[in-house]
Write a protein that holds these residues in place. Structure first.
Motif, PDB file in Angstrom:
ATOM      1  N   GLY A 184     -15.606  -3.663  -8.444  1.00 14.86           N
ATOM      2  CA  GLY A 184     -14.183  -3.600  -8.756  1.00 14.86           C
ATOM      3  C   GLY A 184     -13.906  -3.805 -10.230  1.00 14.86           C
ATOM      4  O   GLY A 184     -13.143  -3.046 -10.840  1.00 14.86           O
TER       5      GLY A 184
ATOM      6  N   VAL B 160     -13.070   3.724  -2.568  1.00 15.35           N
ATOM      7  CA  VAL B 160     -13.428   2.350  -2.245  1.00 15.35           C
ATOM      8  C   VAL B 160     -13.931   2.243  -0.810  1.00 15.35           C
ATOM      9  O   VAL B 160     -14.902   1.526  -0.533  1.00 15.35           O
ATOM     10  N   ALA B 161     -13.295   2.957   0.120  1.00 18.10           N
ATOM     11  CA  ALA B 161     -13.746   2.923   1.513  1.00 18.10           C
ATOM     12  C   ALA B 161     -15.187   3.416   1.622  1.00 18.10           C
ATOM     13  O   ALA B 161     -16.007   2.848   2.357  1.00 18.10           O
TER      14      ALA B 161
ATOM     15  N   ASP C 107      -7.308   4.500  -5.467  1.00 20.40           N
ATOM     16  CA  ASP C 107      -8.263   5.441  -4.857  1.00 20.40           C
ATOM     17  C   ASP C 107      -8.904   4.767  -3.649  1.00 20.40           C
ATOM     18  O   ASP C 107     -10.032   4.277  -3.707  1.00 20.40           O
ATOM     19  N   ARG C 108      -8.178   4.761  -2.547  1.00 18.85           N
ATOM     20  CA  ARG C 108      -8.656   4.065  -1.361  1.00 18.85           C
ATOM     21  C   ARG C 108      -9.853   4.755  -0.721  1.00 18.85           C
ATOM     22  O   ARG C 108     -10.716   4.108  -0.129  1.00 18.85           O
ATOM     23  N   GLU C 109      -9.919   6.096  -0.829  1.00 22.53           N
ATOM     24  CA  GLU C 109     -11.032   6.821  -0.222  1.00 22.53           C
ATOM     25  C   GLU C 109     -12.353   6.480  -0.915  1.00 22.53           C
ATOM     26  O   GLU C 109     -13.383   6.272  -0.267  1.00 22.53           O
TER      27      GLU C 109
ATOM     28  N   PRO D 190      -4.354   1.624   4.288  1.00 25.24           N
ATOM     29  CA  PRO D 190      -5.696   2.189   4.085  1.00 25.24           C
ATOM     30  C   PRO D 190      -6.570   1.932   5.306  1.00 25.24           C
ATOM     31  O   PRO D 190      -6.156   1.246   6.244  1.00 25.24           O
TER      32      PRO D 190
ATOM     33  N   TRP E 280       0.802  -1.222   0.000  1.00 22.54           N
ATOM     34  CA  TRP E 280       0.000   0.000   0.000  1.00 22.54           C
ATOM     35  C   TRP E 280       0.833   1.269   0.000  1.00 22.54           C
ATOM     36  O   TRP E 280       0.367   2.329   0.417  1.00 22.54           O
TER      37      TRP E 280
ATOM     38  N   ARG F 270     -10.068  -4.505  -4.373  1.00 19.96           N
ATOM     39  CA  ARG F 270      -8.848  -4.270  -3.589  1.00 19.96           C
ATOM     40  C   ARG F 270      -7.776  -3.642  -4.467  1.00 19.96           C
ATOM     41  O   ARG F 270      -7.060  -2.731  -4.052  1.00 19.96           O
TER      42      ARG F 270
ATOM     43  N   ALA G 125      -8.514  -0.054  -5.114  1.00 20.78           N
ATOM     44  CA  ALA G 125      -8.300   0.761  -3.912  1.00 20.78           C
ATOM     45  C   ALA G 125      -6.874   1.263  -3.807  1.00 20.78           C
ATOM     46  O   ALA G 125      -6.616   2.281  -3.151  1.00 20.78           O
ATOM     47  N   LYS G 126      -5.930   0.613  -4.455  1.00 17.32           N
ATOM     48  CA  LYS G 126      -4.548   1.082  -4.401  1.00 17.32           C
ATOM     49  C   LYS G 126      -4.380   2.386  -5.160  1.00 17.32           C
ATOM     50  O   LYS G 126      -3.419   3.120  -4.943  1.00 17.32           O
TER      51      LYS G 126
ATOM     52  N   VAL H 277     -10.940  -1.377   3.944  1.00 16.29           N
ATOM     53  CA  VAL H 277     -10.259  -1.607   2.670  1.00 16.29           C
ATOM     54  C   VAL H 277      -9.198  -2.682   2.835  1.00 16.29           C
ATOM     55  O   VAL H 277      -9.027  -3.562   1.983  1.00 16.29           O
TER      56      VAL H 277
END
Length: 371
Positions: A340, A235-236, A231-233, A212, A207, A225, A228-229, A216
């Motif tokens: 995803g 995805v969260a 745009d983790r926000e 994250p 990460w 997943r 999320a690498k 996540v």
């Protein structure tokens, strides 16, 4: 009586061993194997192992191993010791470094072991036996069923045996059961901490040095997943919104991709999007992956526009082919995987304009969450 080993066997450092494959890991600790014993020739203090001492340092010694149904008579060898041994799995006689081994064919159970040596001082004086030289010392290892008992020195003749008996008697007592349990617990905790540290370091590498949010981080391997690498926000927020919102967002993302690629104006494709929105089975040709792709690439009504590839190396990727998987993705039975895969396909469809794509997805998510 069964003779399971007979002939010349190679020793190094004046040692040869017996190992039970289900015993404690053998670490070659001479002191641990003889701690608390009277004899210094047959170390039996580590469960599942025997540490056998020879006079010769390096080379071949005569060696015989026998398994008896009851205690055999004492053969009158110069040096004789006895100890106890418990077999649980396959038990083998093995040379230093594990180069050679012999199955001792012991059934599981408790045994008494008699280890007898002849001409040990002569072997010690020779030190190394080269090929073709006459044998100096020889040994007899005998097993018979018997309950556990303390080790004993039956007979001592050689000076080298006297030295090793003195070595064993000078060792500190072996650890108690409580001490062993404490050490085992300390090892277990240390191993757990090492595994946790390695896992944490691996996650930091995965990460980019900053972990994250937990939701996540707990995602299973898959497209969401991976997205999320980048745009983790986003995805969260999608995880927090719940599965129904994620599924609805996957459908919106498919519409974004198809709109960007101008596929939503093609009648048969529009029918597939309607079925997706209604939660109905995808119509023909979307019920056949190959047929759907064949029609996409052969239909003259399908636009043909190009975008840059995800790796940025080429600018001739067919935009419609980038978008097309989003429809199948959004129909995936798992809401996280549906989102995803749809996000991945749609982002590729936008080419260099990924910032706009993510802004549109955020707006769609906000709308869905509010509603």
């Amino acid at each position: 009586m069964r003779t399971v080993v007979h002939g010349d066997v190679h020793v190094h450092y004046g040692q040869i061993y017996v190992h039970d494959e289900r015993g404690a890991p053998f670490e070659g600790d001479l002191a641990a194997c003889f701690a608390g014993q009277r004899n210094g020739l047959c170390g039996a203090a580590v469960p599942g192992h025997l540490f056998l001492i020879t006079g010769l340092h390096t080379g071949e010694v005569g060696f015989t191993a026998e398994v008896h149904p009851a205690e055999p008579p004492d053969g009158g060898a110069e040096d004789v010791v006895e100890a106890s041994f418990r077999a649980e799995g396959r038990t083998v006689l093995v040379t230093w470094g594990g180069e050679d081994w012999w199955d001792l064919e012991l059934a599981p159970g408790d045994y008494r072991v008699r280890y007898s040596g002849t001409a040990m001082d002569a072997g010690r004086a020779r030190d190394t036996r080269l090929g073709g030289e006459p044998r100096q010392d020889s040994y007899l290892l005998q097993f018979w069923p018997a309950p556990p008992a303390a080790d004993v020195v039956v007979r001592r003749t050689s000076e080298i045996a006297a030295y090793w008996h003195g070595f064993a008697r000078g060792l500190p007592p072996p650890p108690t059961a409580e001490e062993l349990a404490k050490r085992a617990e300390e090892r277990r905790r240390a191993e757990e901490e090492a595994r946790a540290k390695a896992r944490h370091e691996q996650l930091l590498r995965e990460w980019g040095g900053v972990l994250p949010p937990p939701a996540v981080l707990e995602l299973p391997p898959g497209s969401l997943r991976q997205f999320a690498k980048a745009d983790r926000e986003l995805v969260a927020a999608a995880i927090a919104a719940g599965p129904e919102v994620r599924r609805a967002l996957a459908r919106r993302v498919a519409h974004l991709a198809f709109g960007r690629a101008r596929l939503d104006g093609v009648r048969w494709i529009a029918a597939g999007l309607r079925a997706l929105d209604e939660g109905a089975p995808l119509p023909s040709p979307f019920d056949d992956w190959t047929a759907a792709w064949d029609r996409l690439l052969s239909d003259p009504e399908v636009p043909r526009t190009l975008v840059r590839t995800p790796d940025g190396r080429h600018d001739n990727a067919l935009q419609q082919a980038m978008a097309f998987p989003a429809l199948f993705a959004a129909a995936h039975e798992d809401s996280a995987e549906a989102l995803g895969q749809a996000l991945s396909a749609a982002e590729h469809t936008y080419g260099d304009d990924r910032a706009r794509f993510r802004a549109e997805v955020r707006a769609a998510l906000a709308e869905l969450t509010a509603s």
